[in-house]
Design an enzyme around this catalytic site. Structure first.
Site, PDB file in Angstrom:
ATOM      1  CB  THR A 108      -0.903   0.016   1.250  1.00 56.46           C
ATOM      2  OG1 THR A 108      -1.568   1.270   1.370  1.00 56.46           O
ATOM      3  CG2 THR A 108      -0.082  -0.203   2.513  1.00 56.46           C
ATOM      4  CG  ASP A 109      -1.153   4.954  -1.037  1.00 54.28           C
ATOM      5  OD1 ASP A 109      -1.710   4.335  -0.107  1.00 54.28           O
ATOM      6  OD2 ASP A 109      -1.748   5.799  -1.735  1.00 54.28           O
ATOM      7  CD  GLU A 110      -3.448   3.483   4.370  1.00 56.89           C
ATOM      8  OE1 GLU A 110      -3.309   3.614   5.600  1.00 56.89           O
ATOM      9  OE2 GLU A 110      -4.473   3.039   3.844  1.00 56.89           O
ATOM     10  CE  LYS A 113       0.402  -4.749   2.970  1.00 61.49           C
ATOM     11  NZ  LYS A 113       0.288  -6.136   2.439  1.00 61.49           N
ATOM     12  CE1 TYR A 167      -3.061  -2.530   5.711  1.00 62.52           C
ATOM     13  CE2 TYR A 167      -3.298  -0.187   5.226  1.00 62.52           C
ATOM     14  CZ  TYR A 167      -3.161  -1.493   4.797  1.00 62.52           C
ATOM     15  OH  TYR A 167      -3.100  -1.770   3.453  1.00 62.52           O
TER      16      TYR A 167
END
Length: 357
Positions: A132-134, A162, A158
């Site tokens: 993810t870009d997060e 990741k 989260y």
């Protein structure tokens, strides 16, 4: 054959369906069927001889090793993840177990399997990790979009889980030589997304006449990527991506949360006007923001575009309209996933939040 993990989830199931539409190569799906993994997502291929489903955990090393030895896939695509930020704030341990420990055990099994391969099989094998870009943290309005070389600065349990999984994937390549590729995507939307995420939650609540809860001022910016465009990007990375590299996959569609919610409301006003009149936007309710809410994400997809020739095909307006129509046409699916457990979660997460001033 290829092996996908988490193939009954939102993105994984979209990938499986697109894969079987495009070629005859079989696909093996390993999924634990947690709350967001819905077998009905893959009902169209349930009887297809090219599709095989196994219920199981990526952290079950003996099971994964046995499946690899028996089916000899040429690639593993790891979709399996806990992915909802709000749930990670309420219960972070599950995210560590699945996203970190589970990924490490999957890497162990993949490495042992790959080491035993020879010749062309060993050369062709890939481990594609979907992230993810997060992991990059948050941007200000003036900052350039995330690039693959940006430092990781995760801000939620989260995104931290990741980020950790991404680092382990990188480590298995640099330490053990495992041929890995990692992708970091922006916010996905589309059919079959579990209705805890913004788009399906707004559609579901609007049709029920329930409040449309928007965190804070609703000016958080995300880059919106239709799941089919994401799957096309993953296929490009699997087919042509360079081993050991990371590719950002974005939708080229930055929108504030309020812009997304109003787009949904305006489409529903046209497609299914409210009984008794009124606009769906009247249901918008600003609630207390979640802790540590990142302000802006944006993706620079120049690397995947330049190297692999990929670009998103669906404009945001077209993709959102298609998505809304899918939910309107599949209310049976919505009812099947919005169980008592789902209603309890929504009440727990939003019911206690006071309206924002």
């Amino acid at each position: 054959m290829i092996l996908v993990t988490g193939g009954c989830g939102f993105i994984g199931s979209a990938f499986v369906l697109r894969w079987l539409q495009g070629q005859d190569e079989p696909i093996l799906n390993l999924d634990l069927l947690t709350y967001a993994g819905h077998p009905g997502n893959l009902a169209p291929v349930a009887g297809d001889p090219r599709y095989l489903f196994v219920r199981g955990d990526i952290g079950d090393l003996p099971l994964v090793s046995e499946l690899l030895a028996r089916h000899r896939p040429r690639a593993i695509l790891n979709f399996a993840a806990e992915s909802h930020v709000d749930r990670s704030i309420a219960a972070p341990q599950a995210f560590v177990e699945t996203n970190v420990v589970g990924t490490v055990k999957l890497l162990q099994a993949a490495h042992a399997y790959w080491q035993a391969l020879t010749g062309d099989e060993a050369q062709r094998f890939r481990f594609l990790h979907v992230s993810t870009d997060e992991v990059y943290g948050t941007l200000s309005a003036q900052d350039p979009p995330f690039r693959e070389t940006d430092a990781y600065e995760p801000n939620s349990p989260y995104s931290a889980s990741k980020a950790a999984s991404d680092h382990f994937v990188r480590a298995w390549h640099h330490t053990y030589g495992l041929p890995v590729v990692t992708t970091n995507c922006s916010n996905n939307y589309g059919p079959r997304q579990f209705p805890e995420k913004l788009v399906p939650l707004m559609i579901h609540n609007a049709l029920k006449g329930l409040p449309l809860p928007v965190y804070g001022d609703g000016q958080q910016v995300r880059d919106w990527l239709h799941v089919d465009d994401h799957c096309a990007g993953l296929r490009a990375v699997l087919d042509r991506g360079r081993v050991g590299e990371t590719y950002n996959i974005g939708g080229r569609s930055e929108r504030t949360n309020m812009q997304v919610v109003h787009a949904i409301c305006n489409a529903l006003d046209e497609l299914v006007p409210r009984a008794g009149g009124g606009k769906y936007a009247e249901l918008i309710t600003h609630v207390k923001d979640r802790p540590g809410h990142d302000r802006r994400y944006a993706i620079d997809d120049g690397k995947i575009a330049g190297e692999l020739g990929w670009a998103p095909a669906l404009a945001f307006e077209d993709g959102m309209r298609q998505t809304i129509r899918w939910y309107l046409d599949h209310q049976d699916w919505v009812e099947s996933v919005t169980s008592g457990a789902y209603r309890h979660w929504v009440e727990q997460n939003y019911g206690g939040r006071a309206r924002a001033a």
